[in-house]
Design a protein around this motif. Sequence first.
Motif, PDB file in Angstrom:
ATOM      1  N   SER A  94       0.658  -1.252  -0.052  1.00  0.00           N
ATOM      2  CA  SER A  94       0.042  -0.005  -0.069  1.00  0.00           C
ATOM      3  C   SER A  94       0.954   1.211  -0.054  1.00  0.00           C
ATOM      4  O   SER A  94       2.033   1.227   0.356  1.00  0.00           O
ATOM      5  CB  SER A  94      -0.726   0.232   1.361  1.00  0.00           C
ATOM      6  OG  SER A  94      -1.595  -1.264   1.278  1.00  0.00           O
ATOM      7  N   GLU A 119      -6.333   1.749  -3.055  1.00  0.00           N
ATOM      8  CA  GLU A 119      -6.186   0.518  -3.682  1.00  0.00           C
ATOM      9  C   GLU A 119      -4.932   0.106  -3.035  1.00  0.00           C
ATOM     10  O   GLU A 119      -3.986   0.601  -2.572  1.00  0.00           O
ATOM     11  CB  GLU A 119      -5.788   0.981  -5.223  1.00  0.00           C
ATOM     12  CG  GLU A 119      -5.317  -0.225  -6.273  1.00  0.00           C
ATOM     13  CD  GLU A 119      -5.147   0.452  -7.625  1.00  0.00           C
ATOM     14  OE1 GLU A 119      -5.738  -0.111  -8.398  1.00  0.00           O
ATOM     15  OE2 GLU A 119      -4.335   1.211  -7.600  1.00  0.00           O
ATOM     16  N   TYR A 159      -4.547  -5.794  -8.395  1.00  0.00           N
ATOM     17  CA  TYR A 159      -5.092  -4.475  -7.931  1.00  0.00           C
ATOM     18  C   TYR A 159      -6.426  -4.425  -7.573  1.00  0.00           C
ATOM     19  O   TYR A 159      -7.214  -5.038  -8.121  1.00  0.00           O
ATOM     20  CB  TYR A 159      -4.393  -3.106  -8.728  1.00  0.00           C
ATOM     21  CG  TYR A 159      -3.176  -3.034  -9.357  1.00  0.00           C
ATOM     22  CD1 TYR A 159      -2.184  -2.035  -8.435  1.00  0.00           C
ATOM     23  CD2 TYR A 159      -2.734  -3.931 -10.156  1.00  0.00           C
ATOM     24  CE1 TYR A 159      -0.831  -1.955  -8.913  1.00  0.00           C
ATOM     25  CE2 TYR A 159      -1.062  -3.709 -10.716  1.00  0.00           C
ATOM     26  CZ  TYR A 159      -0.381  -2.568  -9.974  1.00  0.00           C
ATOM     27  OH  TYR A 159       0.953  -2.605 -10.240  1.00  0.00           O
ATOM     28  N   GLY A 160      -6.746  -3.693  -6.428  1.00  0.00           N
ATOM     29  CA  GLY A 160      -8.124  -3.610  -5.888  1.00  0.00           C
ATOM     30  C   GLY A 160      -8.045  -3.195  -4.607  1.00  0.00           C
ATOM     31  O   GLY A 160      -7.066  -2.713  -3.847  1.00  0.00           O
ATOM     32  N   VAL A 161      -9.243  -2.281  -4.261  1.00  0.00           N
ATOM     33  CA  VAL A 161      -9.577  -1.848  -3.037  1.00  0.00           C
ATOM     34  C   VAL A 161     -10.128  -2.886  -2.192  1.00  0.00           C
ATOM     35  O   VAL A 161     -11.252  -3.251  -2.431  1.00  0.00           O
ATOM     36  CB  VAL A 161     -10.533  -0.577  -3.146  1.00  0.00           C
ATOM     37  CG1 VAL A 161     -10.826  -0.050  -1.822  1.00  0.00           C
ATOM     38  CG2 VAL A 161      -9.946   0.361  -3.974  1.00  0.00           C
ATOM     39  N   THR A 210      -9.278  -5.362  -9.768  1.00  0.00           N
ATOM     40  CA  THR A 210      -9.770  -4.645 -10.792  1.00  0.00           C
ATOM     41  C   THR A 210      -8.696  -4.523 -11.948  1.00  0.00           C
ATOM     42  O   THR A 210      -8.958  -4.014 -12.978  1.00  0.00           O
ATOM     43  CB  THR A 210     -10.103  -3.293 -10.170  1.00  0.00           C
ATOM     44  OG1 THR A 210      -8.989  -2.709  -9.597  1.00  0.00           O
ATOM     45  CG2 THR A 210     -11.351  -3.354  -9.114  1.00  0.00           C
ATOM     46  N   ARG A 211      -7.530  -4.880 -11.568  1.00  0.00           N
ATOM     47  CA  ARG A 211      -6.394  -4.706 -12.475  1.00  0.00           C
ATOM     48  C   ARG A 211      -5.510  -5.758 -12.316  1.00  0.00           C
ATOM     49  O   ARG A 211      -4.972  -6.109 -11.302  1.00  0.00           O
ATOM     50  CB  ARG A 211      -5.858  -3.291 -12.560  1.00  0.00           C
ATOM     51  CG  ARG A 211      -4.831  -2.910 -13.491  1.00  0.00           C
ATOM     52  CD  ARG A 211      -4.457  -1.345 -13.541  1.00  0.00           C
ATOM     53  NE  ARG A 211      -4.426  -0.860 -12.350  1.00  0.00           N
ATOM     54  CZ  ARG A 211      -2.966  -0.398 -11.868  1.00  0.00           C
ATOM     55  NH1 ARG A 211      -2.196  -0.571 -12.536  1.00  0.00           N
ATOM     56  NH2 ARG A 211      -3.179   0.189 -10.726  1.00  0.00           N
TER      57      ARG A 211
END
Length: 212
Positions: free
Chosen positions: A29, A75, A109-111, A164-165
């Motif tokens: 992070s 993210e 990647y993502g939250v 998401t990525r």
Amino acid sequence: MRHTPHYILDDRDEVRRLVRENPWATIVSNVAERGIVASHYPVLLDEAASTGDEIVLVSHVGRPDEQLHRLGEGEVLVIVQGPHGYVSPSWYAPGDIVPTWNHVTAHLYGVPEILDDAENFRILCELTDHFERAMGEEARSLAIDEEYSRRVAQGTVGLRLRVTRVDARLKLSQNKSGEVVDRIIDQLEGDGPYAHAGLAREMRRVHDPRRS
């Protein structure tokens, strides 16, 4: 990662396989007051929560890592590292002197979503059972003493990450001739200083699936 189009891994099923076979991941992070922070935890695929081609991970962190990462506020990057190793130019054709490092790596990647206590405990049970299966009759479960296990679980925070990525690489000497690839695999399967059977298996999957 370095932009190398011929090494890009865009097959989501292969990324999922990488996660299944290499569940020890690095969570990274970028936190305003601290800069870049990283922690290391096991991850599992949450197949039930995913739809279509989606990749969903579940894991947990020990307190106070959820504050260290400010989880849920932005993210995060989860790095999954598969087999990797040094490739000596002595395995190449005469005159080729530049070594390399072969690897299989995914940046996801993502939250993250923070789980409530009940779901966190369920995920902790799944994580334990997943890895304990290999122990056969000696396997242990958090259910053996659920009251104690729930007390220990209070020191953890569960999370779910909907990816998401994806930025993944499969760098396994795709730029070399078949003859050189065979020599590399032979050396990786041998007993030399850079032998690595797992990396050899990954190379076989790419170069000759019939032999993997």
